[in-house]
Enzyme design. Sequence first.
Site, PDB file in Angstrom:
ATOM      1  N   GLU A 179       0.889  -1.448  -0.044  1.00 29.97           N
ATOM      2  CA  GLU A 179      -0.085   0.019   0.226  1.00 29.97           C
ATOM      3  C   GLU A 179       0.828   1.264   0.099  1.00 29.97           C
ATOM      4  O   GLU A 179       1.740   1.296   0.840  1.00 29.97           O
ATOM      5  CB  GLU A 179      -0.768  -0.014   1.395  1.00 29.97           C
ATOM      6  CG  GLU A 179      -2.414   0.567   0.867  1.00 29.97           C
ATOM      7  CD  GLU A 179      -2.972  -0.556   0.075  1.00 29.97           C
ATOM      8  OE1 GLU A 179      -2.943  -0.198  -1.088  1.00 29.97           O
ATOM      9  OE2 GLU A 179      -3.556  -1.595   0.511  1.00 29.97           O
ATOM     10  N   HIS A 180       0.550   1.934  -1.071  1.00 29.67           N
ATOM     11  CA  HIS A 180       1.229   3.385  -1.102  1.00 29.67           C
ATOM     12  C   HIS A 180       2.644   3.077  -1.659  1.00 29.67           C
ATOM     13  O   HIS A 180       3.509   3.790  -1.342  1.00 29.67           O
ATOM     14  CB  HIS A 180       1.266   4.244   0.218  1.00 29.67           C
ATOM     15  CG  HIS A 180       0.022   4.898   0.445  1.00 29.67           C
ATOM     16  ND1 HIS A 180      -0.586   5.768  -0.232  1.00 29.67           N
ATOM     17  CD2 HIS A 180      -1.049   4.579   1.300  1.00 29.67           C
ATOM     18  CE1 HIS A 180      -2.081   6.117   0.199  1.00 29.67           C
ATOM     19  NE2 HIS A 180      -2.185   5.111   1.169  1.00 29.67           N
ATOM     20  N   THR A 181       2.859   2.025  -2.338  1.00 30.11           N
ATOM     21  CA  THR A 181       4.241   1.830  -2.938  1.00 30.11           C
ATOM     22  C   THR A 181       4.218   1.999  -4.283  1.00 30.11           C
ATOM     23  O   THR A 181       5.313   2.280  -4.872  1.00 30.11           O
ATOM     24  CB  THR A 181       4.533   0.145  -2.339  1.00 30.11           C
ATOM     25  OG1 THR A 181       3.196  -0.611  -2.823  1.00 30.11           O
ATOM     26  CG2 THR A 181       4.836  -0.110  -1.339  1.00 30.11           C
ATOM     27  N   GLY A 213     -16.569   5.127  -2.235  1.00 30.05           N
ATOM     28  CA  GLY A 213     -15.891   5.552  -1.136  1.00 30.05           C
ATOM     29  C   GLY A 213     -15.295   4.686  -0.366  1.00 30.05           C
ATOM     30  O   GLY A 213     -15.176   4.813   1.094  1.00 30.05           O
ATOM     31  N   ALA A 214     -15.393   3.225  -0.846  1.00 31.77           N
ATOM     32  CA  ALA A 214     -14.891   2.221   0.319  1.00 31.77           C
ATOM     33  C   ALA A 214     -13.762   1.522  -0.006  1.00 31.77           C
ATOM     34  O   ALA A 214     -13.151   0.645   0.521  1.00 31.77           O
ATOM     35  CB  ALA A 214     -16.068   0.828   0.004  1.00 31.77           C
ATOM     36  N   SER A 272     -11.981   1.150  -5.264  1.00 35.08           N
ATOM     37  CA  SER A 272     -11.611   1.488  -6.632  1.00 35.08           C
ATOM     38  C   SER A 272     -12.866   1.852  -7.756  1.00 35.08           C
ATOM     39  O   SER A 272     -12.666   1.435  -8.845  1.00 35.08           O
ATOM     40  CB  SER A 272     -10.559   0.547  -7.251  1.00 35.08           C
ATOM     41  OG  SER A 272      -9.347   1.219  -7.372  1.00 35.08           O
ATOM     42  N   ASP A 326      -4.572   0.757  -9.439  1.00 33.74           N
ATOM     43  CA  ASP A 326      -5.970   0.647  -9.344  1.00 33.74           C
ATOM     44  C   ASP A 326      -6.654   0.139 -10.772  1.00 33.74           C
ATOM     45  O   ASP A 326      -7.190  -0.867 -11.096  1.00 33.74           O
ATOM     46  CB  ASP A 326      -6.818   1.750  -8.995  1.00 33.74           C
ATOM     47  CG  ASP A 326      -6.538   2.128  -7.581  1.00 33.74           C
ATOM     48  OD1 ASP A 326      -5.856   1.300  -6.732  1.00 33.74           O
ATOM     49  OD2 ASP A 326      -6.859   3.260  -7.041  1.00 33.74           O
TER      50      ASP A 326
HETATM   51  C1  GLA Z   1      -5.009   4.685  -4.062  1.00 31.85           C
HETATM   52  C2  GLA Z   1      -4.364   5.019  -5.375  1.00 31.85           C
HETATM   53  C3  GLA Z   1      -3.275   3.742  -5.771  1.00 31.85           C
HETATM   54  C4  GLA Z   1      -2.609   3.501  -4.341  1.00 31.85           C
HETATM   55  C5  GLA Z   1      -3.248   3.304  -3.494  1.00 31.85           C
HETATM   56  C6  GLA Z   1      -2.553   3.050  -2.306  1.00 31.85           C
HETATM   57  O1  GLA Z   1      -5.962   3.601  -4.264  1.00 31.85           O
HETATM   58  O2  GLA Z   1      -5.125   5.371  -6.329  1.00 31.85           O
HETATM   59  O3  GLA Z   1      -2.573   4.306  -6.911  1.00 31.85           O
HETATM   60  O4  GLA Z   1      -1.535   4.500  -4.273  1.00 31.85           O
HETATM   61  O5  GLA Z   1      -4.283   4.331  -3.124  1.00 31.85           O
HETATM   62  O6  GLA Z   1      -1.923   1.923  -2.120  1.00 31.85           O
END
Ligand code: GLA
Length: 403
Positions: free
Chosen positions: A52-54, A139-140, A143, A189
Amino acid sequence: MLAPKPDPNAAAVARDPDALAARLREVHPEAAAHPGEIRVVFAPGRVNLIGEHTDYNEGFVLPVAIDRGIGIALLPTEDGVARLTLAETGETREFAAAAPGARQNAWIDYVAGMGWALAEAGLPARGFRGVLASDLPQGAGLSSSAALEVVSAWALSGGERPGIDSMGLVHLVKRSENGFIGLNNGIMDQFASIFGEPSSALLLDCRSLEHRPIRLVGEDLALVACPSGSPRRLAPSADNERRARWEAAVAAIAALEPGVRALRDVTPAMLEAVRDRLEPVAVRRAQHVVEEDQRVLDAIAAFESGDLATVGELFYESHASLRDLYDVSSPELDTLVEIAQATPGVIGARLTGAGFGGCPLNLVPRDAVPDLRDAVLRDYPARTGLTPRVFEVAASAGARRLA
Ligand code: GLA
């Protein structure tokens, strides 16, 4: 056009091509006049198993396209007007398919942005009359935006696969988000929504763009999503803050280690060496990303050797890191993860997606799903006053034509 009635049960038709085509014929008379030319396209949402956030730090992610998403029934037209109705609310909006002009500050912007990006790439963006239904809770953290963008690219391409290779389409979605919507997201996503495979997660190296499916072990393993019922609070300033912090960390390390371009290249030892030159919060942000990349690789090894206990530990470590180092969890998400952790049988749980509200993902043996559901439905409202939802998601194919 007839004034369409709102339909609170519209989610039920998102993956039902006959029902969605019937809605289209009801709402748009052109479609009723040409029923044989109606097409139905669908793009899934995703959960992310770990990583996550990578993605925007050029690291690794492990998303799964799920069996929920957004469907559009459409009649391609020759008039260049993209006119789309939401089955759920009956609202209709439109734009010039290949030249959408300014944003309308509404959901249609995600559709129009794809018209803008297709046209900018020299690809055709055709008009259509369409009806859209979604069974992804908004909002869950599942994506819904990427699913909307991807399914829109198909709708604007006459209901066909857009005329660009799949990784090109991933970047086209990013281009639309950056250039039209004004967001600076990563690529995870839309990658998942486009490349999804049944029964598999997808390992993506966000630098080299190499990817491969990772088979999810066993039929008896369930992925359970628990939208927290609290809206995502994603302030752009929070994103900017994180970006500024990890850029500072990368710059400080690159001054010592010339090979470093992104947090992807940083080891824990390198981060330790610059600890004193950075604000503590920048160290925490960077530490999350550096360790999370390693957790993805460790999780893959554990998945592939069937060591689910280790996968579960990595899930909980990832959640704790997102909570304590990256600061993107929420009290509601933490509560749901605590409930899962206290439920016998649950293998692991962690927030999935961007955070700030949204959805924990639980890895659960199928026979333990009822216990988890009972625990969440009993304890979460008592602890938060909110109503959760608990549902299984299954790894599924990416964007496709349903009819
Ligand atoms: C959102 C962003 C993704 C990703 C995630 C965190 O979903 O759209 O690109 O950065 O947050 O992993």
